[in-house]
Write an enzyme that holds these catalytic residues in place. Structure first.
Site: not given
Ligand SMILES: *[C@@H]1O[C@H](CO)[C@@H](O)[C@H](O)[C@H]1NC(C)=O
Ligand SMILES: *[C@@H]1O[C@H](CO)[C@@H](O)[C@H](O)[C@H]1NC(C)=O
Ligand SMILES: *[C@@H]1O[C@H](CO)[C@@H](O)[C@H](O)[C@H]1NC(C)=O
Ligand SMILES: *[C@@H]1O[C@H](CO)[C@@H](O)[C@H](O)[C@H]1NC(C)=O
Ligand SMILES: *[C@@H]1O[C@H](CO)[C@@H](O)[C@H](O)[C@H]1NC(C)=O
Ligand SMILES: *[C@@H]1O[C@H](CO)[C@@H](O)[C@H](O)[C@H]1NC(C)=O
Ligand SMILES: *[C@@H]1O[C@H](CO)[C@@H](O)[C@H](O)[C@H]1NC(C)=O
Ligand SMILES: *[C@@H]1O[C@H](CO)[C@@H](O)[C@H](O)[C@H]1NC(C)=O
Length: 445
Positions: A39, A65-66, A69, A72, A150, A276, A336-337
């Site tokens: 984040y 990556r986006h 945001r 979610t 996104r 991750k 994405h991550d």
């Protein structure tokens, strides 16, 4: 005086080898925006270096990556429940919570926030200025995105930033959107047996969160906040901060950030590192196989030969030169991550000496740090180089501008910092080239 104390504490660390990383971080001024794991808004993890003298870049592959945001829907549930428990308490024993008396939660769900759009546009502008030698009317960037709104918005803000930096001379468009319901090398939703990182992140939560939870419940007597809600409330610091961005101004930290210490953000960061690592990285048995499809596409572009992949690629798209050209100089893919973590592991980037331990604080010297490898707007760039004295091509990999050592390339094939012969790089990618050494089949078995 402060400086002297810092020096003393540094020397103490040096001679006594600091007992915890947390002590070291609290003694120096750490910027908490760089401790928010996945984040964290984009920041450079290194300083971009020009390629070695005599070499010029002739192809660039960007994987991004986006941008920042909203939470979610799953993340929002925990945040809203934590906030409402605190708001149910009439009298706080600490004034740090007073802002909640008038606070109303009003964030959107999962979409790119304006700050994320802004950073994506900046990334597009930087790509144009850095690589303008590779751009011509006949060779515009070839752009793909995974289908989440996104990610698509990130791609189109990137192309808009690229175009604006060229004074609208070069206007790339988003050429391919890969459906997240189909074969998609830019997402990690195709391996049903993949599993998750819950066991590890829960174990670490049970170590680091109880003291913070106890303090919040002391500040808001009777609130009964749980450890899980504590984690959600910490995450509200980055989410509220990036959502409150005012164009033209610097980011200002949310009042939620004031509720936690730097050490606590470091513990939060480690939770993300574990997530991750055990989610799609080295710690997941079927993690890195989910990066194989992208790596095989990358190898195809670098060598300008057709894609050979039996995992996540959409062969209808990769067999067609309109939807998978091999003659471009600049490719940009938006993802994405979790997928990027899988790709790093498939390639062999950020190897860890030992598996990350979910019951002890972050080991020193780990390079698998979510905020540095998969922050919002994270980017891996693979540059192909041509060096004057030879026809041999080379590659270089940068993650958030930090040049990667590529230790997996044979020593004799390396040239200067992080530069490796293309042939040796291809050879090093045995895991991807074999289709994941049998792991892909285990996704369904
Ligand atoms: C904190 O780090 C971010 C990202 O690197 C940077 O934009 C910001 O200016 C830094 N803030 C301070 C107070 O140094
Ligand atoms: C909150 O504090 C006020 C003023 O001290 C007091 O009158 C009230 O009873 C307290 N409320 C609760 C629920 O403790
Ligand atoms: C940039 O992203 C925002 C979402 O944050 C979106 O509404 C907007 O349409 C995008 N702009 C472009 C030029 O794609
Ligand atoms: C492959 O891509 C084509 C073109 O976008 C699409 O129609 C098809 O559904 C995709 N197939 C899979 C399995 O994703
Ligand atoms: C929690 O607090 C106790 C008592 O102050 C302390 O001994 C312990 O080290 C703390 N745990 C963590 C993870 O900070
Ligand atoms: C908090 O939890 C305790 C123990 O589970 C319970 O007795 C109490 O009613 C709860 N308080 C609130 C406000 O939910
Ligand atoms: C999609 O992926 C599956 C699993 O690897 C594969 O069997 C199928 O042929 C692929 N479809 C396309 C259109 O590439
Ligand atoms: C394509 O990849 C498979 C592994 O998935 C490998 O066995 C085969 O030799 C490769 N073919 C070519 C032409 O490289």
């Amino acid at each position: 005086m402060a400086t002297l104390l810092n020096i003393i504490s540094l020397l103490t660390c040096f001679f006594l080898s600091c007992s915890t990383a947390e002590e070291a971080t609290s003694s120096s001024k750490v910027n908490i925006t760089e401790l928010w794991g996945a984040y964290s808004p984009y920041f450079d993890a290194g300083t971009y270096l020009a390629p070695p003298t005599g070499c010029r870049i002739d192809q660039v592959n960007l994987l991004q990556r986006h941008g920042a945001r909203f939470p979610t829907s799953g993340a929002a549930t925990g945040i809203i429940s934590g906030i409402s428990k605190l708001q149910n308490v009439q009298n706080y024993t600490d004034s740090g919570l007073d802002f909640l008396k008038t606070f109303a939660y009003s964030l959107g769900v999962a979409d790119l926030v304006p700050f994320g759009a802004h950073q994506s546009s900046q990334a597009g502008a930087l790509a144009f200025t850095r690589y303008s030698d590779l751009v011509s009317a006949r060779s515009l960037p070839f752009v793909r995105a995974s289908s989440s709104p996104r990610v698509v918005d990130t791609a189109t803000n990137w192309t808009a930033g690229f175009s604006a930096a060229s004074h609208h001379v070069y206007n790339p468009s988003l050429s391919v959107i890969l459906s997240e319901n189909g074969n998609d090398t830019l997402d990690n939703s195709m391996c049903p047996n993949a599993g998750d990182s819950d066991a590890q992140t829960d174990a670490w939560l049970a170590v680091f969160a109880p003291n913070i939870t106890a303090r919040l419940n002391r500040w808001a007597p009777g609130a009964n906040v749980t450890d899980t809600e504590t984690y959600s409330l910490i995450s509200m610091c980055p989410f509220h901060t990036v959502a409150s961005f005012v164009p033209g101004a610097a980011l200002t930290l949310s009042p939620f950030c004031e509720l936690f210490t730097t050490d606590e953000f470091a513990a939060f960061e480690y939770s993300m590192d574990l997530d991750k690592y055990y989610g799609t990285g080295y710690g997941a048995p079927l993690g890195r196989v989910q990066g194989v499809g992208y790596v095989n596409e990358l190898l195809a572009r670098l060598t300008q030969t057709p894609v050979n992949d039996s995992t996540q690629t959409n062969t209808t798209l990769t067999a067609n030169r309109v939807t998978f050209p091999l003659d471009r100089t600049l490719y940009a893919d938006f993802s994405h991550d979790n997928e990027m973590a899988a790709i790093y592991a498939a390639m062999g980037l950020f190897p860890q000496v030992a598996a990350l331990d979910p019951t002890h604080p972050a080991p020193r010297g780990r390079t698998w740090v979510a905020s540095r490898i998969v922050p919002f707007g994270a980017r891996m760039i693979v540059e192909r180089l041509k060096c004057e004295e030879t026809q041999t091509r080379f590659v270089r990999v940068l993650v958030n501008d930090a040049v990667q050592p590529l230790d997996f390339c044979a020593e004799a094939t390396r040239k200067g910092k992080g530069v490796c012969e293309l042939g040796a790089f291809v050879t090093s990618q045995t895991y991807a080239r074999s289709g994941g050494e049998g792991d892909w089949e285990k996704c369904f078995a």
